[in-house]
Design an enzyme around this catalytic site. Sequence first.
Site, PDB file in Angstrom:
ATOM      1  N   ASP A 241      15.634  85.727  42.574  1.00 57.71           N
ATOM      2  CA  ASP A 241      16.501  85.013  43.516  1.00 57.71           C
ATOM      3  C   ASP A 241      17.838  85.714  43.701  1.00 57.71           C
ATOM      4  O   ASP A 241      18.275  86.501  42.850  1.00 57.71           O
ATOM      5  CB  ASP A 241      16.769  83.588  43.006  1.00 57.71           C
ATOM      6  CG  ASP A 241      15.575  82.669  43.179  1.00 57.71           C
ATOM      7  OD1 ASP A 241      14.499  83.155  43.570  1.00 57.71           O
ATOM      8  OD2 ASP A 241      15.719  81.460  42.906  1.00 57.71           O
TER       9      ASP A 241
ATOM     10  N   HIS B  69      16.892  86.633  38.267  1.00 55.41           N
ATOM     11  CA  HIS B  69      17.925  86.876  39.284  1.00 55.41           C
ATOM     12  C   HIS B  69      18.297  88.352  39.304  1.00 55.41           C
ATOM     13  O   HIS B  69      18.665  88.917  38.268  1.00 55.41           O
ATOM     14  CB  HIS B  69      19.161  86.021  38.992  1.00 55.41           C
ATOM     15  CG  HIS B  69      18.887  84.546  39.031  1.00 55.41           C
ATOM     16  ND1 HIS B  69      18.301  83.875  37.974  1.00 55.41           N
ATOM     17  CD2 HIS B  69      19.103  83.618  40.001  1.00 55.41           C
ATOM     18  CE1 HIS B  69      18.165  82.595  38.288  1.00 55.41           C
ATOM     19  NE2 HIS B  69      18.647  82.415  39.515  1.00 55.41           N
TER      20      HIS B  69
END
Length: 474
Positions: free
Chosen positions: A45, A189
């Site tokens: 993400d 991430h």
Amino acid sequence: MENILLWVFYFLTFYAFLPGIVSRTFGFRVFKKGRAKNEISLTFDDGPDPVYTPQLLDLLKKYNAKATFFVVGVHAERHPELLKRMHEEGHVIGIHNYVHKSNWLMRPATVKKQIQKTYDIIKDATGERVHYYRPPWGIVNLFDFSNLGYLQIILWTSLFGDWRKRVGVRRLTVRMMKKLKPGQVLLLHDCGDTFGADLDAPANMLQALEHYMEEGTKRGYRFVHITEMIAITDKQKEAAKGQPGFLKRGVIAAWLAWEKLFHLVFRLESIGSDAIFHIRVTEYHGQTMKLDDGRDLHDKDKVIELHLDNGKLHRFMMESRSLMHLAIRMIREVESTLPRIAAQISGRKEYQDVRAIYGISMIHRGVEKFGFTVSDLPKGWFDRMTRIYLRLMLRVLNPAGKSRLKEHREKLKPRKMAMSMETFWQRYGGDPSEQAWQSAAAGLEEKDGNPSTRTTPLSHNDFEGHNAAGGVTP
């Protein structure tokens, strides 16, 4: 004032909290966990990031892994070249809003505009349509389900706090290793440039991820993007529709336990844990059987009696599409097992006086090419009892046993099969080390290889320093 608070409570419940609870708990209209045997899905993400995303793509390429990137539109707009690289290297790109802001804090129309803007950025960079959406923090509102009909919402099974730099490489690695399991959808991430995250936290993630992928590769796992994980899961669900229920599983377990007891009581000898047959020396009882090589098998002659491993037979039945498919697999198993029997009994006194190798089965199509003579059982009580026993076994062990018994009732007749020991030794009594069955294991050998030296991920400070000198281009 009390009424206002009550209305606020109702609004938040139905607009935000309830949809979030339903989607997370029951998976309503979302995908969050796969059904797989060897596959793990890596998702990232908040990117793309000019420093860490290229390093991540290099790492994925090193392990031949495919991943899913849920990009923030404002970052993607700045770095379309990274979107293009993701696409060209076989990764999947999804939407994570244009700005990293919770859907609970935006009107439905605003969410829709954010998604459409990010969709257009991805399509302009890659030329491909977008199919997946992950709301920031996994928070959906009441209208997301209806407004995103063309997008599949993707959540996750595991997240690790990797956006915090203080977690550190060691602790992050330990957390990730606990989730080294098939079907996992991992949330990581590749960018720390969002509210609440640390800018260089992805440096720790990259080191922990390399440990994770190295160990996963050793264990035989594959790292796949979300499209493949969904396809594998759908296939597993479809296959599960034909799986036996709790009661039938109990009956199968009891049947196989009885088989083990039978093997113990009658002292059956195994040909190996992966062989389809068990054997024992006994006497043949019945009318004289004329074999295809001109020899006769008489009543009370000693024979090697073949017994199918019904545990393995059950697995084949579960996996076979038809009786023909099952018969083909069984023929292949017989082909590989007969040389192993020859190797196992060669030179042993208890097998010296046997006249033939012998068995009774309903699965007998094609065995003549191995040297067996196939003959009908004489009519009588033994024929009837054998027929009942074998049909009952088929009904218990086969997931579609009842229907197949109805469809193929006339074909499912038990027959006796026999091969003289002279023919058996002539066909299968050569040097067992030269037999073809051993070559099948050759492809399973693991190749030794030294993993390449790990590199420490480049940080934002390093990036800025190198860039100032003209040494690195983002």
